[in-house]
Enzyme design. Structure first.
Site, mmCIF file in Angstrom:
data_model
loop_
_atom_site.group_PDB
_atom_site.id
_atom_site.type_symbol
_atom_site.label_atom_id
_atom_site.label_comp_id
_atom_site.label_asym_id
_atom_site.label_seq_id
_atom_site.Cartn_x
_atom_site.Cartn_y
_atom_site.Cartn_z
ATOM 1 N N HIS A 145 0.991 -1.356 -0.077
ATOM 2 C CA HIS A 145 -0.074 0.030 0.107
ATOM 3 C C HIS A 145 0.934 1.277 0.069
ATOM 4 O O HIS A 145 0.500 2.442 -0.229
ATOM 5 C CB HIS A 145 -1.083 0.060 1.108
ATOM 6 C CG HIS A 145 -0.537 0.491 2.391
ATOM 7 N ND1 HIS A 145 -0.210 -0.517 3.388
ATOM 8 C CD2 HIS A 145 -0.295 1.608 2.712
ATOM 9 C CE1 HIS A 145 0.127 0.055 4.527
ATOM 10 N NE2 HIS A 145 0.189 1.278 4.253
ATOM 11 N N ASP A 147 -2.387 -9.596 1.627
ATOM 12 C CA ASP A 147 -1.133 -9.510 0.530
ATOM 13 C C ASP A 147 -0.515 -8.339 0.464
ATOM 14 O O ASP A 147 -0.047 -7.779 -0.652
ATOM 15 C CB ASP A 147 -1.646 -10.354 -0.892
ATOM 16 C CG ASP A 147 -2.008 -11.508 -0.765
ATOM 17 O OD1 ASP A 147 -1.530 -12.246 0.088
ATOM 18 O OD2 ASP A 147 -3.241 -11.725 -1.055
ATOM 19 N N SER A 159 4.025 2.056 8.307
ATOM 20 C CA SER A 159 3.786 1.074 7.328
ATOM 21 C C SER A 159 5.008 0.602 6.506
ATOM 22 O O SER A 159 5.850 1.354 6.062
ATOM 23 C CB SER A 159 2.666 1.634 6.300
ATOM 24 O OG SER A 159 1.535 1.295 6.987
ATOM 25 N N GLY A 160 4.982 -0.813 6.232
ATOM 26 C CA GLY A 160 6.079 -1.197 5.360
ATOM 27 C C GLY A 160 7.409 -1.536 6.324
ATOM 28 O O GLY A 160 8.425 -2.285 5.851
HETATM 29 N N1 ARG Z 1 -1.300 2.071 7.422
HETATM 30 C C1 ARG Z 1 -0.601 2.597 8.401
HETATM 31 C C2 ARG Z 1 0.695 3.437 7.406
HETATM 32 O O1 ARG Z 1 0.342 3.554 6.104
HETATM 33 C C3 ARG Z 1 0.142 1.876 9.397
HETATM 34 C C4 ARG Z 1 -0.626 1.453 10.057
HETATM 35 C C5 ARG Z 1 -0.409 0.610 11.529
HETATM 36 N N2 ARG Z 1 -1.357 0.806 12.375
HETATM 37 C C6 ARG Z 1 -1.449 0.561 13.541
HETATM 38 N N3 ARG Z 1 -2.159 0.905 14.678
HETATM 39 N N4 ARG Z 1 -0.607 -0.494 14.120
HETATM 40 O O2 ARG Z 1 1.502 3.815 7.813
#
Ligand code: ARG
Length: 392
Positions: free
Chosen positions: A201, A245, A342-343
């Protein structure tokens, strides 16, 4: 006036008794081990099992010896299967006053000889196969930095992040910042000289490799060791807006020169099991709170693996967590990853203190909320996919 600011002077004997750090490389043969090529693979259960036994033997011997004050560290670097035996390549660090250098070296050899000669354990080692050579600090660091999941700095303390603390330099050398037009956007983990893994993403905004740069270190801006992206490989079953995924591989235009504060993490084998309750660490430059500020320094947060059934309970994620995902954090909230993490890596130190990538920060409801822990892509579920795309 202090003309030797980095010397550690020993009390009462200034002038010729400063400790210098010495590095050694060595090898010996472990006998009567049925031939198995798996010993050669750095993350195999066979390699870890035998290395752990040998490391424990060495550490116990040095720590209970007359040179226990000189002993700093000893590790098994590689195992080389050879007919019905395995050659262990070892790496040692000691400190001693310059004048005592030869004496310390002879003691190290004698202690290793005695340890290896003693058949108290189930292993028999050929004591005549032992060799030991002094190596430079640069060579010693190069050896460690080429292995996965290790930290060169022995002084480092062991242990969008909400409820975390500042990372030390060199503590998380595989952590990368994936930037869009020079601005931190996502985390990523270095798994090879040119490869990183991250979340799929992270490429929703633009799939063009030219818009991305990758940097390392603890300070996110200005970028440290900036690299460029040649190719982005997104999991073929990833669907934007869905959670499954959520993994991608990034190929850099050039190799990253491994050094103390920049090198790769270990990937677990597909069959490796990480149990609920196990202590892991999430790191990143993501938000300190949901919709909050972003830090300049890399943050680390200790979390625990949460059992998937608990994580899928009605109050929690109500069945949204799949087998290819893993929850980590606390059901009571507070400590968690957050936006911008993320990542990035969720890592686990094995009993030899070698770090493995167990999860990739993917999703969660806000950050640090009660019953809403972080959800990660489960690296073991994608281990073969990563191998198919990278050869790693
Ligand atoms: N989707 C988020 C990002 O793009 C990270 C999400 C992780 N969230 C969590 N509460 N652990 O950075």
């Amino acid at each position: 006036m202090d003309d030797c600011p980095h010397c550690v002077w020993s009390a009462g004997n200034p002038g010729n008794n400063e400790n210098t750090v010495y590095y050694y490389q060595g090898r010996f043969t472990v006998l009567d081990i049925p031939h198995n090529e798996n010993y050669a693979r750095e993350t195999s259960p066979e390699n870890n099992y035998l290395s752990k036994i040998l490391e424990t033997k060495m550490a116990d011997a040095f720590q209970s010896s007359s040179i226990y004050r000189q002993y700093i560290n000893s590790q098994v670097i590689t195992l080389d299967p050879d007919n019905d035996s395995v050659i262990a390549h070892i790496w040692l660090i000691f400190k001693s006053p310059r004048s005592m250098k030869e004496n310390t070296r002879r003691r190290i050899e004698t202690i290793l000889h005695q340890t290896l000669n003693n058949h108290s354990g189930s292993l028999s080692i050929d004591p005549t196969s032992l060799s030991l050579t002094e190596i430079s600090k640069t060579t010693a660091e190069k050896i460690i930095n080429n292995r996965c999941g290790r930290r060169a700095r022995m002084s480092a303390t062991h242990d969008r992040v909400r409820g975390g603390s500042n990372a030390q330099e060199g503590e998380w050398p595989w952590q990368a910042s994936l930037k869009i037009n020079g601005r931190h956007y996502c985390g990523a983990s270095l798994i090879g000289k040119r490869h990183l893994v991250t979340a799929a993403h992270c490429f929703q905004k633009t799939p063009n490799p030219k818009n991305y740069t990758v940097s390392f270190g603890t300070l996110v801006t200005p970028p440290y060791m900036q690299h460029y992206v040649q190719q982005i490989i997104i999991h073929e079953n990833y669907i934007p807006g869905e959670h499954h995924d959520d993994i991608a591989v990034v190929l850099l235009t050039e190799e990253v020169p491994f050094q103390n504060d920049v090198h790769r993490v270990c990937l677990p084998e597909a069959t490796q099991i990480f149990l609920p309750g196990e202590g892991v660490v999430v790191t990143g430059w993501g938000a300190l709170f949901y919709n909050g500020d972003y830090p300049l320094l890399l943050q680390k947060a200790p979390v625990k693996i949460i059992d998937t059934n608990t994580c899928n309970s009605r109050e929690a994620y109500n069945g949204m967590v799949q087998d290819t995902m893993l929850c980590a954090g606390y059901m009571e909230g507070n400590i968690d990853a957050c936006q911008g993490d993320s990542g990035g890596p969720l890592v686990y130190p094995n009993s030899r203190n070698i770090w493995y990538l167990v999860g990739i920060v993917s999703w969660g409801e806000e950050c640090g909320k009660i019953n809403k822990p972080g959800v990660y892509m489960r690296v073991t579920a994608y281990r073969n996919w990563i191998a198919s795309k990278t050869g790693i």
